[in-house]
Scaffold this active site. Structure first.
Site, PDB file in Angstrom:
ATOM      1  N   HIS A   1      -5.749  -3.172   3.197  1.00 40.56           N
ATOM      2  CA  HIS A   1      -4.604  -2.571   3.088  1.00 40.56           C
ATOM      3  C   HIS A   1      -4.292  -1.688   2.012  1.00 40.56           C
ATOM      4  CE1 HIS A   1      -2.231  -5.025   6.373  1.00 40.56           C
ATOM      5  NE2 HIS A   1      -3.084  -5.789   6.078  1.00 40.56           N
TER       6      HIS A   1
ATOM      7  N   LYS B   1      11.007   1.947  -1.237  1.00 40.01           N
ATOM      8  CA  LYS B   1       9.626   1.311  -1.129  1.00 40.01           C
ATOM      9  C   LYS B   1       9.456   0.736  -2.444  1.00 40.01           C
ATOM     10  CE  LYS B   1       8.003   5.236  -0.095  1.00 40.01           C
ATOM     11  NZ  LYS B   1       7.000   5.221   0.980  1.00 40.01           N
ATOM     12  N   ARG B   2       8.189  -0.133  -2.660  1.00 44.83           N
ATOM     13  CA  ARG B   2       8.066  -0.613  -4.070  1.00 44.83           C
ATOM     14  C   ARG B   2       7.828   0.513  -5.155  1.00 44.83           C
ATOM     15  NH1 ARG B   2       6.704  -6.073  -4.412  1.00 44.83           N
ATOM     16  NH2 ARG B   2       6.264  -5.755  -6.770  1.00 44.83           N
TER      17      ARG B   2
ATOM     18  N   LYS C   1       3.098   6.017  -5.526  1.00 46.27           N
ATOM     19  CA  LYS C   1       4.097   6.451  -4.584  1.00 46.27           C
ATOM     20  C   LYS C   1       5.023   7.756  -5.088  1.00 46.27           C
ATOM     21  CE  LYS C   1       4.286   2.025  -2.422  1.00 46.27           C
ATOM     22  NZ  LYS C   1       4.181   1.878  -1.098  1.00 46.27           N
TER      23      LYS C   1
ATOM     24  N   THR D   1       5.211   2.101   6.557  1.00 46.24           N
ATOM     25  CA  THR D   1       5.745   1.679   7.511  1.00 46.24           C
ATOM     26  C   THR D   1       7.073   1.954   7.638  1.00 46.24           C
ATOM     27  OG1 THR D   1       5.846  -0.460   6.619  1.00 46.24           O
ATOM     28  CG2 THR D   1       4.185  -0.245   8.277  1.00 46.24           C
TER      29      THR D   1
ATOM     30  N   LYS E   1       9.847   3.645  10.329  1.00 49.50           N
ATOM     31  CA  LYS E   1      11.148   3.080  10.442  1.00 49.50           C
ATOM     32  C   LYS E   1      12.191   4.116  10.550  1.00 49.50           C
ATOM     33  CE  LYS E   1       9.501  -1.340   8.941  1.00 49.50           C
ATOM     34  NZ  LYS E   1       9.101  -1.914   7.390  1.00 49.50           N
TER      35      LYS E   1
HETATM   36  C1  26V Z   1      -2.330  -7.133  -3.454  1.00 46.83           C
HETATM   37  C2  26V Z   1      -2.293  -8.227  -4.226  1.00 46.83           C
HETATM   38  C3  26V Z   1      -2.908  -8.307  -5.386  1.00 46.83           C
HETATM   39  C4  26V Z   1      -3.063  -9.939  -5.988  1.00 46.83           C
HETATM   40  C5  26V Z   1      -1.607  -9.977  -6.128  1.00 46.83           C
HETATM   41  C6  26V Z   1      -0.776 -10.184  -4.982  1.00 46.83           C
HETATM   42  C7  26V Z   1      -0.917  -9.010  -4.133  1.00 46.83           C
HETATM   43  C8  26V Z   1      -0.107  -9.114  -3.141  1.00 46.83           C
HETATM   44  C9  26V Z   1      -0.078  -8.083  -2.385  1.00 46.83           C
HETATM   45  C10 26V Z   1      -1.441  -7.032  -2.565  1.00 46.83           C
HETATM   46  C11 26V Z   1      -1.745  -6.053  -1.641  1.00 46.83           C
HETATM   47  C12 26V Z   1      -0.830  -5.123  -1.295  1.00 46.83           C
HETATM   48  C13 26V Z   1      -1.570  -4.028  -0.348  1.00 46.83           C
HETATM   49  C14 26V Z   1      -0.156  -3.499   0.555  1.00 46.83           C
HETATM   50  O1  26V Z   1       0.922  -4.092   0.730  1.00 46.83           O
HETATM   51  N1  26V Z   1      -0.627  -2.651   1.103  1.00 46.83           N
HETATM   52  C15 26V Z   1       0.356  -1.746   1.862  1.00 46.83           C
HETATM   53  O2  26V Z   1       0.163  -2.236   3.503  1.00 46.83           O
HETATM   54  C16 26V Z   1       0.775  -1.849   4.225  1.00 46.83           C
HETATM   55  C17 26V Z   1       0.634  -2.501   5.714  1.00 46.83           C
HETATM   56  O3  26V Z   1      -0.545  -2.088   6.052  1.00 46.83           O
HETATM   57  C18 26V Z   1       0.714  -0.301   4.155  1.00 46.83           C
HETATM   58  O4  26V Z   1       1.610   0.358   5.342  1.00 46.83           O
HETATM   59  C19 26V Z   1       0.753   0.254   3.067  1.00 46.83           C
HETATM   60  O5  26V Z   1       0.630   1.774   3.097  1.00 46.83           O
HETATM   61  C20 26V Z   1       0.146  -0.328   1.920  1.00 46.83           C
HETATM   62  O6  26V Z   1       0.410   0.036   0.665  1.00 46.83           O
END
Ligand code: 26V
Length: 803
Positions: A348, A539-540, A545, A647, A651
Site C-alpha cells: 500500500h 485525508k491524513r 499529500k 480512495t 468517494k
Molecule cells: C504503515 C504503518 C507503519 C507502521 C506503523 C503503523 C502503520 C500503519 C499503516 C501503515 C500503512 C499506511 C499505508 C496506507 O494506508 N496506504 C494507503 O493505502 C490506501 C489503500 O490501498 C491507498 O488508497 C493510499 O493511497 C495509501 O496511502
C-alpha cells in the site's frame, strides 16, 4: 420492529421507555437489528461448512469500519421499518443513530479499504473472513486547541459494542520469548521445539458482516489479549496479589491501543508483538477450522487463501512454516509449497520510511524460532538466486530478507514477497512503480508474480447510505441495479443533457452543501455560503499529500483580493480535514497553519463572501459520510508517484465532485474513465519527478522565479498569519526552500495555480459544471470495491464466483 426494540430496551438495556436516553434507544435498536443480521449469519456459515468452500482470510491490523447501524439497515432493507418504528416510539431516527460511537480501528486508507472489501466480499458471494485486533482504544479523537491538534483517547467500548459477540470459548495461546531446542526423535527425525516461552491468550470477538440484500452474512473476527490462567494461579499460590495483577495488566496491553502513525514505528517492541499476536491466533483458528474437515495438508491452498494487508501480518509466512514443520512434522519443502500457495500480499505504499523492518536482535529475543525459519527461507531463496545469477553478489544483498548495516534488520516486505504466490499494488501506476523500483529485482526473478488490483470503495456506504438524496435521484431514473452493479451508472450519461435532470442534480448537491454548512456553523461557528464552490481536501496530514500546496493557493487568492478589493472572484470555501500522527511535528504545524490562515481570512471584512478556509476537526468515517456528498472539488494533489491509490478521490467523484489532481494513484484511472475534459489534472508526471530527484533542482530559484509563490511563502514565513509568533512557520517553509523541497511543491506550484484558474472558469459556467459532475458520477462504475473483490477472487484467491 417496535416490539423488538421495546423488548431490547427492557431486557437487554434494562430500561423503560420512560427514562430511556437517546443512547438507550440506540442500543435497543442496534440489538433489534443485530438479531435480524444474526438470523442470516448462522445459515451462511453453515452453508460454507456444508459446501466445503474455499475461504478467504483477510488479515489486517486495521479495519476502519465506522458506524454500523445505518449500513446494516440498508444492507438488510430495514431502513424505513426501523425509522418508522422509532418514530412511532417518539424517537427521531437521526438523533438516535448519532449516538453510535464509530469503530475507528484504523489509521486511514489501508484500514478503510479493508472495511470496504469485507462489505464487497459479503455482497459478491466470497466466503471472506476478516481477522484483526479488537483494540480497546482505536484512532484517537482530534481536538483543536488554539489551532493545534490535541489527541485524546477514544474509549469506544465504554457503553458496550452492540455489534460484537464475545467468544470466551474461542481462545488460543500466543507465545513470546523463550528459546529453541533441536533434537532427534525416537524415529531418528530432526525436530525443533520452541520452549520456555511466555504465554498470552487471544480471545475472539465476532462481528457479523452483512452483504447487500442481507442474504449472506460473513464474519469479522477480532482478537483481544487476555492473561493466561497461570497468572491467576500465581496469585493464589504465591499470595502476591500486586505482582499477579501487574502481570495480568502487562499481557493485556497487547490489544490496548492502535498505533496512530501510518509512517513508521521504528523500535516499538509492542507493535511487533501486536503483529505476532494476531497472526498466531488467526493461524491457529484457520488451521483448526481446516482440520475439522480435512486431514491432508496439501489441500490447504485449495481451501484457504490468506491475504496479507500490507506487511503488518507478514509473520504469517514464518508462523505457518513453524506450525506445519515443528508441530505437524510436515517436511520443509512441502510446507513451503503449501505456505506460498496460501499467501498473497498487498502493498500500500512506496514511501521508504513506511516500509517495515525489524531488528534481528528483537526477533531473536521475542520470536527466536521465527528468526531461524526466516534465515532458513532466506538461505534457500538466495541459493536459488545464486544458481540463476552466479557472481551477482550485489543482487543477493538487494533481495535478501536481511538488510546488513550497523544493525541487521528483517525486511518484512521481502518476507511477504518471497512467501506469497501473488503480490499486488492498488492502482495501475503504483503497481508499475512497484515493478520498476522497490521490487524490480523480484519482478525479474519471478515475472508475473506482481499484479495490479485497483482499489475500489463500497457504493453501499459511500453513495447509497451517505448520499440518500443523490441515490434516490439516480434510482428514480435508472432503477436500483447500480447498487450492486455500479457500471449501470453509465445509464445516467444521456441525462447529463437533460435540463430537468440537471436541475434536480443541482438541487441535491445544494441540499448536501446546506447540510454541511449548517454543521460547520453549528460546530465550528464558521458561516459559509452553500453557493460557493466547496473545495475539499480530507485525508491524513502528510507532506507527500501536499496540504501545504493547497494552502499556498488559498494565500495567493487571499492576497489577490486584498490587493484588489473590487476583484471579481468565484466564491470559494476551502475545507481541509485530517489527523496528524502524534509525533509528526511538521504535520501538526500544517494543521496550525490552516487554523492561523483561516483565522485571518475568515475575519477579514475585505474578503466578504469570496473566500473561506475551514479546518474540519476530527476527520473520521462519520465526518467523511457528510463531506463526500457536499464536495464540488476534490483535491488529490500528492506528488506524482507517492500516493499508492487514494480512495477518497473515488468517494468524492462518485458523489459528483470534480477532481483537481496530479497524475498519481487512482487519479490516472479515474481520468481514463471520466475523461480529461471532466477533471483538472496538473503537475509533473511520476517519471519527471524521478528525473528531478536524480538530477537535483534548485527550489530557491523556482521561488524567485514565481512572484505569487515568493509572496505566499514570504507572508507565511514572516509571520503575517502568526503575529503572536512570527517565526512559527520558518521551519515549515524552509523544507520548501533550503530543505530541497523533496515533494516538489515549488515545481508544481505554477501548474497547480493554472489548474485552479481553470476550475474557476469552469465553475462560472454553472451548466457546464453540472454536466461534468453528472458525467463523473456516471463513469465511476469501475471504482466499486465489488469489481476489486471479483478481480482478487479470480486469480489471486482462486475462488469461483460463477461470473
Ligand atoms: C504503515 C504503518 C507503519 C507502521 C506503523 C503503523 C502503520 C500503519 C499503516 C501503515 C500503512 C499506511 C499505508 C496506507 O494506508 N496506504 C494507503 O493505502 C490506501 C489503500 O490501498 C491507498 O488508497 C493510499 O493511497 C495509501 O496511502
Amino acid at each position: 420492529m417496535k416490539t423488538a426494540i421495546l423488548n431490547h430496551l427492557l431486557y437487554t438495556v434494562g430500561k423503560q421507555a420512560l427514562g430511556a436516553t437517546a443512547r438507550d434507544w440506540f442500543l435497543a435498536a442496534a440489538h433489534a437489528v443485530r438479531d435480524r443480521v444474526t438470523e442470516r449469519w448462522m445459515p451462511t456459515l453453515d452453508g460454507y461448512y456444508r459446501d466445503d468452500v474455499k475461504r478467504v482470510y483477510y488479515l489486517s491490523m486495521e479495519f476502519l469500519i465506522g458506524r454500523t447501524l445505518v449500513n446494516s439497515l440498508i444492507n438488510l432493507d430495514l431502513y424505513d421499518t426501523v425509522r418508522d418504528a422509532l418514530q412511532a416510539l417518539g424517537q427521531d431516527f437521526e438523533e438516535v443513530a448519532a449516538w453510535e460511537v464509530e469503530a475507528a480501528l484504523g489509521n486511514g486508507g489501508l484500514g478503510r479499504l479493508a472495511a470496504c472489501l469485507l462489505d464487497s466480499m459479503a455482497t459478491t458471494g466470497v466466503a471472506g473472513f476478516g481477522y484483526g485486533i479488537r483494540y480497546d482504544y482505536g484512532m484517537f479523537t482530534q481536538h483543536i486547541e488554539h489551532g493545534w491538534q490535541v489527541e485524546s483517547p477514544e474509549n469506544w467500548l465504554r457503553y458496550g459494542n452492540p455489534w460484537e459477540f464475545p467468544r470466551p470459548g474461542v481462545i488460543f495461546p500466543v507465545r513470546f520469548g523463550g528459546r529453541v531446542i533441536h533434537f532427534r526423535d525416537s524415529r531418528g527425525h530432526d525436530c525443533t521445539q520452541w520452549v520456555d516461552a511466555e504465554e498470552v491468550m487471544a480471545m475472539a470477538y465476532d462481528i457479523p458482516v452483512p452483504g447487500f440484500g442481507g442474504e449472506r452474512v460473513n464474519n469479522l473476527r477480532l482478537w483481544s489479549a487476555k492473561s493466561t490462567r497461570e497468572f491467576d494461579l500465581k496469585y493464589f499460590n504465591a499470595g502476591n496479589y500486586i505482582e499477579a495483577v501487574r502481570d495480568k495488566n502487562e499481557s493485556e496491553t497487547l490489544s490496548k491501543v492502535l498505533y496512530p502513525s501510518d509512517l513508521t514505528v521504528r523500535g516499538k517492541e509492542l507493535r511487533f508483538k501486536q503483529e505476532y499476536f494476531f497472526v498466531a491466533a488467526s493461524i491457529q483458528d484457520i488451521l483448526a477450522r481446516f482440520r475439522k474437515s480435512h486431514s491432508n495438508w496439501d489441500r490447504l491452498p485449495d481451501k484457504v487463501a490468506i491475504q496479507l494487508n500490507d506487511t503488518h501480518p507478514a509473520l504469517v509466512v514464518a508462523e505457518l512454516m513453524r506450525v506445519l514443520v515443528d508441530e505437524h512434522r510436515v517436511p520443509w519443502e512441502q510446507a513451503w509449497t503449501i505456505t506460498q500457495g496460501c499467501c498473497a500480499y498487498t502493498n500500500h505504499t512506496l514511501l521508504p520510511e513506511a516500509l517495515e523492518t525489524w531488528p534481528v536482535e528483537l526477533f531473536a529475543r521475542v520470536l527466536p524460532r521465527h528468526l531461524e525459519i526466516i534465515y532458513q527461507i532466506n538461505h534457500e531463496f538466495l541459493q536459488g538466486v545464486r544458481y540463476r545469477h552466479p557472481g551477482d553478489s550485489e543482487l543477493l544483498g538487494r533481495v535478501s530478507m536481511i538488510s546488513e548495516g550497523a544493525e541487521k534488520r528483517v525486511r518484512m516486505a521481502h518476507l511477504a514477497v518471497i512467501g506469497s504466490h501473488k503480490v499486488n499494488g492498488v492502482a495501475a501506476i503504483h503497481t508499475g512503480l512497484m515493478k520498476s523500483t522497490i521490487f524490480s529485482d523480484f519482478e525479474h526473478l519471478s515475472p508475473g508474480k506482481i499484479v495490479n488490483r485497483t482499489n475500489g470503495v463500497t457504493p453501499r456506504r459511500w453513495l447509497l447510505a451517505a448520499n440518500p438524496r443523490l441515490s434516490a435521484l439516480i434510482t428514480r431514473h435508472i432503477g436500483a441495479g447500480w447498487i450492486t452493479e455500479l457500471d449501470q451508472l453509465r445509464r445516467l450519461e444521456p441525462l447529463a443533457d437533460d435540463p430537468a435532470f440537471c436541475a434536480e442534480f443541482v438541487e441535491v448537491k445544494r441540499a448536501n452543501k446546506r447540510a454541511m454548512a449548517e454543521m460547520m456553523a453549528q460546530r465550528l461557528g464558521i458561516e459559509t455560503d452553500p453557493d460557493s464552490l466547496f473545495d475539499v481536501q480530507v485525508k491524513r496530514i502528510h507532506e507527500y499529500k501536499r496540504q501545504l500546496l493547497n494552502l499556498l493557493h488559498v494565500v495567493v487568492r487571499y492576497a489577490r483580493i486584498r490587493a484588489n478589493p473590487l476583484l471579481e472572484s468565484q466564491p470559494r470555501t476551502v475545507i481541509i480535514g485530517g489527523k496528524a500522527a502524534p509525533g509528526y511535528v511538521l504535520a501538526k504545524l500544517i494543521i496550525k497553519l490552516v487554523n492561523d490562515i483561516s483565522e485571518v481570512v475568515n475575519n477579514d471584512p475585505l474578503v466578504g463572501r469570496r473566500l473561506r478556509l475551514v479546518f474540519l476537526p476530527n476527520y473520521n468515517v462519520s465526518v467523511a459520510e457528510m463531506v463526500m456528498p457536499a464536495a464540488d472539488l476534490s483535491e488529490q494533489i500528492s506528488t506524482a508517484g507517492t500516493e499508492a491509490s487514494g480512495t477518497g478521490n473515488m468517494k468524492m467523484a462518485m458523489n459528483g465532485a470534480l477532481t483537481i489532481g496530479t497524475w498519481d494513484g487512482a487519479n490516472v484511472e479515474i481520468c481514463e474513465e471520466v475523461g480529461e475534459e471532466n477533471m483538472f489534472l496538473f503537475g509533473l508526471t511520476a517519471q519527471e519527478v524521478a528525473r528531478y530527484r536524480v538530477d537535483g533542482y534548485d527550489a530557491c530559484a523556482r521561488v524567485r522565479a514565481n512572484k505569487d509563490l515568493a509572496m505566499a511563502l514570504d507572508m507565511i514565513a514572516s509571520g503575517f498569519f502568526s503575529p503572536d509568533q512570527p517565526d512559527r512557520y520558518r521551519s515549515l517553509i524552509d523544507t520548501l526552500t533550503v530543505g530541497g523541497d523533496h515533494y516538489l511543491l515549488t515545481a508544481d506550484f505554477a501548474s497547480y495555480m493554472a489548474a485552479q484558474d481553470r476550475v474557476d472558469r469552469a465553475y462560472a459556467d454553472a451548466e457546464g459544471w453540472t454536466r461534468k459532475a453528472i458525467l463523473n458520477v456516471a463513469r465511476m462504475g469501475k471504482f466499486s470495491s465489488d469489481r476489486t473483490v471479483i478481480e482478487y477472487a479470480r486469480d489471486i484467491w482462486g475462488v469461483d464466483l460463477g461470473r
